[in-house]
Design a protein around this motif. Structure first.
Motif, PDB file in Angstrom:
ATOM      1  N   GLU A   1       3.484  -0.396 -10.267  1.00 21.72           N
ATOM      2  CA  GLU A   1       4.519  -0.604  -9.256  1.00 21.72           C
ATOM      3  C   GLU A   1       4.339   0.328  -8.065  1.00 21.72           C
TER       4      GLU A   1
ATOM      5  N   ALA B   1      18.443   1.782  -9.550  1.00 24.18           N
ATOM      6  CA  ALA B   1      17.224   1.113 -10.008  1.00 24.18           C
ATOM      7  C   ALA B   1      15.982   1.866  -9.541  1.00 24.18           C
ATOM      8  N   SER B   2      16.023   2.401  -8.316  1.00 25.80           N
ATOM      9  CA  SER B   2      14.884   3.143  -7.778  1.00 25.80           C
ATOM     10  C   SER B   2      14.695   4.475  -8.501  1.00 25.80           C
TER      11      SER B   2
ATOM     12  N   ALA C   1      15.740   5.256 -11.515  1.00 21.38           N
ATOM     13  CA  ALA C   1      15.313   4.997 -12.894  1.00 21.38           C
ATOM     14  C   ALA C   1      13.821   4.689 -12.948  1.00 21.38           C
ATOM     15  N   ALA C   2      13.354   3.888 -11.988  1.00 18.30           N
ATOM     16  CA  ALA C   2      11.929   3.549 -11.946  1.00 18.30           C
ATOM     17  C   ALA C   2      11.078   4.785 -11.690  1.00 18.30           C
TER      18      ALA C   2
ATOM     19  N   THR D   1       8.319   3.813  -4.629  1.00 20.08           N
ATOM     20  CA  THR D   1       9.131   2.625  -4.893  1.00 20.08           C
ATOM     21  C   THR D   1       9.867   2.152  -3.645  1.00 20.08           C
TER      22      THR D   1
ATOM     23  N   ALA E   1      19.235   4.049  -4.738  1.00 18.73           N
ATOM     24  CA  ALA E   1      19.738   3.066  -5.682  1.00 18.73           C
ATOM     25  C   ALA E   1      19.376   3.470  -7.112  1.00 18.73           C
TER      26      ALA E   1
ATOM     27  N   ARG F   1       4.879   0.075 -14.991  1.00 19.60           N
ATOM     28  CA  ARG F   1       5.493   1.145 -14.205  1.00 19.60           C
ATOM     29  C   ARG F   1       4.498   1.756 -13.227  1.00 19.60           C
TER      30      ARG F   1
END
Length: 333
Positions: free
Chosen positions: A36, A300-301, A303-304, A252, A298, A33
């Motif tokens: 990233e 996914a973004s 959550a990351a 991200t 998004a 994480r």
């Protein structure tokens, strides 16, 4: 020698909790994480998380100020860090951690448990109210601009109204509430005190403690500066949390506004009702979903980004907080 022992205890508390977190999440996942993010984004996330923890000391200092000599700036930071530790590990976050912290505050300020619980109760109420009010104002502006769903504004506005009504009702009917508390708590206090006292506490002791509690709560009516400082500290915390999330999202590759994030920060606190230390999983899902709704990023973004911030927040609160707890006094000499 005693300070060394306390330091080692703190290392065990913080390090043990941190190790448990790593075991739950997985060392590989944590490293993945963080890597990233761009290095500069990761650095700023860490700085904002640390700043949020330090900002909590503002409210701690202001709320404890009426007790005895109050707390020094260093002690306020220590108690703020210790509070983060218990917030993370206790089943219901601040709801169950503040009664624990009240014990240490009462001993340090040489006052009573009910005194300490009262001022910290006021602090939590004012802090939550200030954060929700700011969020509602921002949500109104965003909704009028057409960039946020209306249900977000309704939810936040409803929370503000509910909080205000609860406070008014509690103060208006505090006599009746006090009687109910005395009836409910006296048997418990008598039983617990009988474990370490030959003469257990009776109803009169509980009534006196409840009376001290209310006298401390009502004292803040004449200390508006302290109330304002508590509110200010809560808003600063909220902004720093939002800044950490905004930075993580930017890292991200998601470009979003900061104001919607500030508005949504208090909402996922409802996850603290789930009896899981740190609200692991529940808080992350709530916050990630809320961010996706209000920012349009998004899922996914978001959550990351949430996972990155939590990867920094939880270890910081557990490690530094655990070390702070070890140097608190829970009993008078």
């Amino acid at each position: 020698m005693r300070r060394l022992a306390r330091f080692l205890i703190g290392v065990v508390l913080g390090g043990g909790a941190f190790a448990g977190y790593l075991a739950y999440i997985g060392v590989g996942n944590v490293a993945g994480r963080v890597t990233e993010l761009a290095p500069e984004a990761a650095v700023f996330v860490v700085l904002f998380v640390v700043a949020e923890g330090l900002a909590d000391a503002i409210g701690v200092w202001a709320s404890v100020n009426p007790l005895g000599r109050g707390l020094s700036k260093r002690q306020s930071v220590q108690f703020a860090m210790a509070g983060d530790f218990f917030d993370t590990l206790s089943p219901a976050g601040p709801v169950s951690s503040e009664p624990i912290m009240a014990r240490f505050i009462g001993v340090t300020t040489e006052t009573t448990y009910s005194d300490a619980l009262a001022v910290r109760g006021v602090a939590k109420y004012v802090k939550s109210g200030a954060q929700l009010l700011l969020s509602t104002v921002l949500a109104l502006a965003i909704t009028v601009g057409g960039s946020s769903p209306r249900f977000v504004l309704i939810t936040l506005g409803g929370a503000v109204v509910a909080l205000a009504v609860a406070g008014v009702v509690l103060l208006r009917f505090r006599v009746a509430a006090s009687r109910g508390i005395v009836v409910a708590v006296t048997p418990i206090v008598a039983w617990v005190s009988s474990l370490y006292r030959d003469d257990p506490y009776d109803r009169a002791v509980v009534e006196a403690a409840v009376e001290r509690f209310w006298s401390r709560v009502l004292l803040f009516r004449d200390r508006p500066g302290l109330v304002a400082l508590i509110a200010f500290g809560g808003v600063i915390e909220q902004v720093f949390v939002a800044a950490a999330l905004w930075t993580a999202l930017a890292g991200t590759g998601a470009t979003v506004g900061l104001l919607p994030i500030i508005a949504i920060v208090p909402l996922p606190q409802a996850s603290s009702i789930v009896p899981i230390p740190g609200s692991l999983g529940t808080y992350d899902v709530f916050l990630g979903g809320a961010l996706a709704v209000v920012t349009g990023a998004a899922p996914a973004s978001t959550a990351a980004a949430v996972l990155v911030v939590r990867t920094v927040t939880l270890p910081f609160g557990l490690s530094v907080g655990g070390l702070s707890v070890a140097f608190l006094r829970g009993w008078r000499p």
